[in-house]
Every structure is written in C-alpha cells, then in structure tokens.
Design a protein around this motif. Structure first.
Motif, PDB file in Angstrom:
ATOM      1  N   ALA A  17       7.539  11.160   4.815  1.00 32.16           N
ATOM      2  CA  ALA A  17       7.651  11.786   3.499  1.00 32.16           C
ATOM      3  C   ALA A  17       6.372  11.634   2.681  1.00 32.16           C
ATOM      4  N   ALA A  18       5.616  10.574   2.948  1.00 37.76           N
ATOM      5  CA  ALA A  18       4.374  10.338   2.209  1.00 37.76           C
ATOM      6  C   ALA A  18       3.197  11.119   2.781  1.00 37.76           C
ATOM      7  N   ALA A  19       3.370  11.734   3.945  1.00 33.23           N
ATOM      8  CA  ALA A  19       2.271  12.406   4.635  1.00 33.23           C
ATOM      9  C   ALA A  19       2.109  13.838   4.155  1.00 33.23           C
ATOM     10  N   GLY A  20       0.867  14.277   4.103  1.00 31.94           N
ATOM     11  CA  GLY A  20       0.549  15.645   3.715  1.00 31.94           C
ATOM     12  C   GLY A  20      -0.933  15.750   3.435  1.00 31.94           C
ATOM     13  N   PRO A  21      -1.451  16.964   3.296  1.00 28.50           N
ATOM     14  CA  PRO A  21      -2.891  17.118   3.043  1.00 28.50           C
ATOM     15  C   PRO A  21      -3.274  16.449   1.726  1.00 28.50           C
ATOM     16  N   GLY A  22      -4.346  15.674   1.784  1.00 31.53           N
ATOM     17  CA  GLY A  22      -4.807  14.965   0.595  1.00 31.53           C
ATOM     18  C   GLY A  22      -4.275  13.562   0.482  1.00 31.53           C
ATOM     19  N   ALA A  23      -3.162  13.263   1.135  1.00 27.76           N
ATOM     20  CA  ALA A  23      -2.678  11.885   1.168  1.00 27.76           C
ATOM     21  C   ALA A  23      -3.646  11.051   2.001  1.00 27.76           C
ATOM     22  N   ARG A  24      -3.591   9.760   1.819  1.00 27.48           N
ATOM     23  CA  ARG A  24      -4.440   8.858   2.588  1.00 27.48           C
ATOM     24  C   ARG A  24      -3.596   7.952   3.477  1.00 27.48           C
ATOM     25  N   ILE A  25      -4.233   7.411   4.496  1.00 31.85           N
ATOM     26  CA  ILE A  25      -3.516   6.547   5.431  1.00 31.85           C
ATOM     27  C   ILE A  25      -2.796   5.432   4.686  1.00 31.85           C
ATOM     28  N   PRO A  80      -1.637   1.159   9.894  1.00 31.44           N
ATOM     29  CA  PRO A  80      -0.895  -0.110   9.812  1.00 31.44           C
ATOM     30  C   PRO A  80       0.492   0.108   9.206  1.00 31.44           C
ATOM     31  N   ASN A  81       1.393  -0.811   9.488  1.00 34.17           N
ATOM     32  CA  ASN A  81       2.750  -0.700   8.954  1.00 34.17           C
ATOM     33  C   ASN A  81       2.913  -1.348   7.589  1.00 34.17           C
ATOM     34  N   THR A  82       1.824  -1.632   6.950  1.00 30.85           N
ATOM     35  CA  THR A  82       1.805  -1.993   5.540  1.00 30.85           C
ATOM     36  C   THR A  82       0.392  -1.733   5.038  1.00 30.85           C
ATOM     37  N   GLY A  83       0.250  -1.485   3.751  1.00 27.67           N
ATOM     38  CA  GLY A  83      -1.083  -1.181   3.230  1.00 27.67           C
ATOM     39  C   GLY A  83      -1.047  -0.849   1.748  1.00 27.67           C
ATOM     40  N   ARG A  84      -2.221  -0.503   1.234  1.00 27.83           N
ATOM     41  CA  ARG A  84      -2.361  -0.194  -0.179  1.00 27.83           C
ATOM     42  C   ARG A  84      -2.492   1.310  -0.370  1.00 27.83           C
ATOM     43  N   PRO A  85      -1.740   1.883  -1.284  1.00 27.76           N
ATOM     44  CA  PRO A  85      -1.822   3.341  -1.508  1.00 27.76           C
ATOM     45  C   PRO A  85      -3.202   3.733  -2.028  1.00 27.76           C
ATOM     46  N   GLY A  86      -3.578   4.971  -1.715  1.00 31.56           N
ATOM     47  CA  GLY A  86      -4.854   5.491  -2.189  1.00 31.56           C
ATOM     48  C   GLY A  86      -6.056   5.053  -1.375  1.00 31.56           C
TER      49      GLY A  86
END
Length: 258
Positions: free
Chosen positions: A142-150, A188-194
C-alpha cells in the motif's frame, strides 16, 4: 544493479508472477499431513519444467550459502524461516510450513512465499505469526508507488511487525528483481520514511516480511542453507513480487485460480 522494465518485459513479468503463484497455490493444496518435503520439491520441479520455466534456486550459490542450493523450492517448517532446503521430513498436523519459490520465464524472474498451517490444528501463536506477516506485506504494498521511497515501504512493514510485538531482523529482507532473482535495491523490513531509493514505474520489487515469535536471531543448519530461529520458536514469512506503475503498485504473484 537496478532494472527498470519496459512494457514488453513487464508483460513477461506478469506471466512469471502468475506461474509462481499458481505453483504455490497447487503445492499448498497438496501439502497435507504425511507429505514429504522432498515430494514438494519434486512437484515444484515438474510444474516449473512443464511450463518451460527455470528455477532460480537449483544453481543458486550466494556467499551466505554452502554451494549450490540444489533444489527447486524452499521448504521451511516451524522454527525454520528462510532458505529451507528440502529434506526427508514428513509434515505433521499443526506444522507451520513456508514455501518460497522463485522462477524465471521469458527472461524475467518472480518470487513469492506463503506460510500456512498443515492439517486441522491451529496453534494461536502460529496463526498470529502468519496473519502479522500478511498484514505487513499488505502495508508495504500500500505504501508503494511512483515517488515513494524504499524507506516508506520498510517503515510500513516494520510498523505492523513491531506493533504485533515482534522483533525485526534486518539481515534479510526484500529486494529488487528482474532478469535475475536478487537485485538492488534492498528493502529492509523496518526503516525510516522518506529515505532511500525513489521508486519509478517499471521497477519490480519482491517484498518479504518475516518474523520469529520471540527472537530476532538466526542460526544456520548443518546443510549450510536453512535458517532457523535461535530459540526454536516458530516463524512465518509472506512475499509478493510487485511492479511499480504510474499510479501505484501491481501485485504480480496472485494465483489465477481460487
């Protein structure tokens, strides 16, 4: 290497993803009490070859494994979670089985994993493990899409896993995929947004949240491949290959039949 697929290759990726999903769906139906893991591997081989596809595992020999994997599918039972090397073991009622399959068809690979309970028993913690990884996978997609980051995907996955009370191991996670099974970027299965690589249409990612009930530490079997929880606790692992599109993400590894 990070690949961006053109429309022709993306169509091939859809075919590969459907094949992976359909094989997993068939194998789940055949995996009953008394089934031998080596039979599951044999069935996977037959379906892959009958489809004119090739296994991404048979000759797979990364630095963390001991020589070529030598089998067609990963079969992880109970405390095993990743790279489960098929062996002479029969399934029992209530076993938690993870099947992880990657194949290449038409020059494009797809990768998916499912965890499920064998037989009639439904241990509460096992049900929770499976449900949590499936919800984490859905959140990452759901968080994936163009412009999103890993980092956006990693954060979404990790939030679900941690809120369920699980610790997150970051040694192994999701990855890019395309002409080969494992590519950059690492997810990774955890991380920081942006943070991290910005997603673009045509990028394929294999997202794969996995957890262990009471630890984040892995140990390796004598076979040099199978990774288990250090405490012997149960584990679960869910994975889809997705394609980034102009308006979001498309799941490529959904079965074509119910």
């Amino acid at each position: 290497m990070i690949e961006i697929l053109n429309p022709t290759l993306l169509d091939r990726a859809r075919d590969t993803g459907a094949l992976v999903a359909d094989i997993l769906h068939t194998l789940k139906g055949r995996s009953t009490v008394g089934t031998n893991l080596l039979d599951i591997d044999r069935w996977a081989k037959e379906m892959i070859l009958d489809a004119g596809a090739t296994s991404c595992y048979v000759d797979y020999a990364p630095s963390f494994g001991r020589g070529p994997f030598g089998h067609y599918i990963c079969t992880a039972v109970n405390d095993a979670v990743l790279h489960g090397r098929p062996r002479n073991q029969t399934l029992a009622d209530g076993d938690l089985l993870t099947l992880d399959l990657a194949v290449s068809l038409g020059g494009v690979a797809a990768d998916a994993a499912i965890s499920f309970l064998v037989g009639e028993a439904r241990p509460e913690e096992s049900v929770k493990l499976i449900d949590t990884t499936e919800r984490a996978l859905a959140a990452g997609i759901a968080a994936a899409g163009p412009g999103a980051r890993i980092g956006d995907l990693s954060h979404a996955i990790g939030t679900v896993l941690k809120e369920a009370g699980y610790r997150v191991n970051t040694e192994f996670g999701g990855h890019g995929i395309g002409s080969t099974m494992h590519q950059d970027p690492h997810v990774p299965n955890t991380g920081r947004p942006g943070r991290g690589y910005p997603l673009r249409p045509g990028l394929l990612l294999a997202l794969e949240p996995w957890v262990m009930a009471d630890t984040a530490t892995l140990v390796t079997d004598d076979d040099g491949w199978t990774l288990r929880s250090a405490t012997g606790c149960r584990t679960a692992h869910s994975e889809h290959t997705i394609a980034i599109t102009e308006d979001g993400a498309e799941i490529l590894t959904l079965p074509t039949r119910a």
